[in-house]
Design an enzyme around this catalytic site. Structure first.
Site, mmCIF file in Angstrom:
data_model
loop_
_atom_site.group_PDB
_atom_site.id
_atom_site.type_symbol
_atom_site.label_atom_id
_atom_site.label_comp_id
_atom_site.label_asym_id
_atom_site.label_seq_id
_atom_site.Cartn_x
_atom_site.Cartn_y
_atom_site.Cartn_z
ATOM 1 N N PRO A 187 -8.399 6.093 -12.028
ATOM 2 C CA PRO A 187 -7.064 5.491 -12.079
ATOM 3 C C PRO A 187 -7.002 4.074 -11.521
ATOM 4 C CG PRO A 187 -7.178 7.205 -10.389
ATOM 5 C CD PRO A 187 -8.443 7.303 -11.201
ATOM 6 N N ASN A 188 -6.183 3.289 -12.191
ATOM 7 C CA ASN A 188 -5.877 1.897 -11.812
ATOM 8 C C ASN A 188 -7.015 0.911 -12.081
ATOM 9 O OD1 ASN A 188 -3.165 2.371 -10.825
ATOM 10 N ND2 ASN A 188 -4.144 3.465 -9.143
ATOM 11 N N ARG A 237 -5.736 -6.754 -10.198
ATOM 12 C CA ARG A 237 -5.474 -5.925 -9.025
ATOM 13 C C ARG A 237 -6.334 -6.347 -7.830
ATOM 14 N NH1 ARG A 237 -7.849 0.060 -8.443
ATOM 15 N NH2 ARG A 237 -6.700 0.668 -6.597
ATOM 16 N N TYR A 247 -11.615 -6.041 -5.349
ATOM 17 C CA TYR A 247 -12.228 -5.546 -6.593
ATOM 18 C C TYR A 247 -12.808 -6.630 -7.484
ATOM 19 C CZ TYR A 247 -9.531 -1.566 -4.941
ATOM 20 O OH TYR A 247 -9.015 -0.561 -4.165
ATOM 21 N N ASN A 307 -16.599 6.089 -11.081
ATOM 22 C CA ASN A 307 -15.779 5.507 -10.020
ATOM 23 C C ASN A 307 -14.447 6.257 -10.097
ATOM 24 O OD1 ASN A 307 -14.085 4.128 -8.332
ATOM 25 N ND2 ASN A 307 -14.673 2.090 -9.035
ATOM 26 N N ALA A 330 -8.850 6.324 -6.541
ATOM 27 C CA ALA A 330 -8.260 7.037 -5.398
ATOM 28 C C ALA A 330 -8.528 8.543 -5.432
ATOM 29 C CB ALA A 330 -6.765 6.763 -5.328
ATOM 30 N N HIS A 332 -10.838 10.340 -2.852
ATOM 31 C CA HIS A 332 -10.493 10.736 -1.491
ATOM 32 C C HIS A 332 -9.840 12.109 -1.387
ATOM 33 C CE1 HIS A 332 -11.558 6.592 -1.081
ATOM 34 N NE2 HIS A 332 -10.503 6.189 -1.772
ATOM 35 N N ASP A 357 -15.317 19.535 -8.136
ATOM 36 C CA ASP A 357 -15.831 20.786 -8.700
ATOM 37 C C ASP A 357 -16.374 20.593 -10.112
ATOM 38 O OD1 ASP A 357 -15.276 22.180 -6.412
ATOM 39 O OD2 ASP A 357 -13.553 23.290 -7.210
ATOM 40 N N GLU A 393 -21.927 7.958 -7.840
ATOM 41 C CA GLU A 393 -20.560 7.463 -7.603
ATOM 42 C C GLU A 393 -20.635 5.974 -7.248
ATOM 43 O OE1 GLU A 393 -17.725 9.975 -5.447
ATOM 44 O OE2 GLU A 393 -17.520 8.331 -4.010
ATOM 45 N N HIS A 437 -18.311 2.477 -6.120
ATOM 46 C CA HIS A 437 -17.070 1.827 -5.701
ATOM 47 C C HIS A 437 -17.294 0.328 -5.652
ATOM 48 C CE1 HIS A 437 -15.153 5.579 -4.850
ATOM 49 N NE2 HIS A 437 -16.268 5.964 -4.252
ATOM 50 N N SER A 489 -15.447 -1.815 -3.999
ATOM 51 C CA SER A 489 -15.241 -2.262 -2.620
ATOM 52 C C SER A 489 -16.033 -1.384 -1.655
ATOM 53 C CB SER A 489 -13.750 -2.191 -2.272
ATOM 54 O OG SER A 489 -13.308 -0.848 -2.276
ATOM 55 N N ARG A 530 -12.490 -0.282 4.980
ATOM 56 C CA ARG A 530 -11.085 -0.482 4.640
ATOM 57 C C ARG A 530 -10.209 0.524 5.398
ATOM 58 N NH1 ARG A 530 -10.485 -0.796 -1.655
ATOM 59 N NH2 ARG A 530 -8.416 -1.476 -0.994
ATOM 60 N N ARG A 589 -9.834 5.865 3.020
ATOM 61 C CA ARG A 589 -10.820 5.559 1.970
ATOM 62 C C ARG A 589 -12.247 5.897 2.390
ATOM 63 N NH1 ARG A 589 -7.828 2.605 -1.849
ATOM 64 N NH2 ARG A 589 -6.190 1.417 -0.833
#
Ligand code: DQA
Length: 150
Positions: free
Chosen positions: A9-10, A17, A22, A73, A76, A79, A86, A97, A99, A101, A106, A110
Site C-alpha cells: 500500500p501507498n 510521497r 522513499y 515490500n 505498512a 508491521h 501466513d 522483504e 524497504h 527506508s 524511524r 516501524r
C-alpha cells in the site's frame, strides 16, 4: 527463472510521497530498472502493486504455483499483517522483504516486521537499490534451493 515482485500500500505514490524517506523515483521508474536488471540476468519478472491486503494474499497464493521466488515490500502491512505473513510462510518459496527506508531508524512501530519472520532475509534503507540487490540475493537462494526458515 521467474521472480514475483509485490509492492504494498501507498507505494503507488512513490515520487510524491515523503521523498526524504522513499526517494524521488516513481514506482514506474523503479519497476523499469528492475525489468532491465532482470532481463540482463535472464530472469522473468511479474510485478504487482496493491493497496489491499486480500489482493496481496490472493496474488501470493496464485503466483506460488508458477514462480521461483518473491520480493515483497509490504508497506505498512509489514508491521501488523499476520495474514500476509501466513501467506508468505505457506507459499514455501524463498522470499526477500525490501524497504526503501531504514525502518529501524524511524518511528518505533516501524521497527517491527511481522512479515520478515516468513522471509529468508530483509533489505532496508538502501532505497530502490534494495530491490536490485534483492534480485541478486533471490537468484542465489533459488539456485542453492536454500530452504527457508519454517
Ligand atoms: C516502507 C516502510 C513502511 O513502514 C511504510 O509504511 C511504507 C514503506 C519502506 O519501503 O520503507 O509504506 O515499507
Amino acid at each position: 527463472m521467474k521472480i514475483s515482485v509485490i509492492h504494498g500500500p501507498n507505494l503507488n505514490r512513490l515520487g510524491q510521497r515523503k521523498k526524504e524517506h522513499y526517494g524521488v523515483l516513481t514506482l514506474a521508474k523503479i519497476n523499469n530498472s528492475l525489468e532491465k536488471k532482470a532481463s540482463k540476468m535472464n530472469i522473468q519478472l511479474e510485478i504487482m502493486q496493491s493497496n489491499h491486503e486480500g489482493e496481496i494474499i490472493d496474488f501470493i497464493q496464485i503466483v506460488s504455483e508458477k514462480t521461483d521466488g518473491i520480493i515483497i515490500n509490504p508497506g505498512a502491512f509489514t508491521h501488523y499483517s499476520y495474514a500476509i505473513r501466513d501467506a508468505l510462510e505457506d507459499c514455501l518459496l524463498p522470499v526477500i522483504e525490501v524497504h526503501l527506508s531504514n525502518i529501524f531508524a524511524r518511528e518505533e512501530f516501524r521497527a517491527r516486521s511481522v512479515t520478515a519472520q516468513a522471509c529468508a532475509g530483509q533489505i532496508a534503507g538502501l532505497g530502490y537499490q534494495g530491490y536490485l540487490l534483492a534480485i541478486e540475493g533471490l537468484q542465489s537462494l533459488i539456485k542453492e534451493r536454500k530452504p527457508k526458515k519454517t
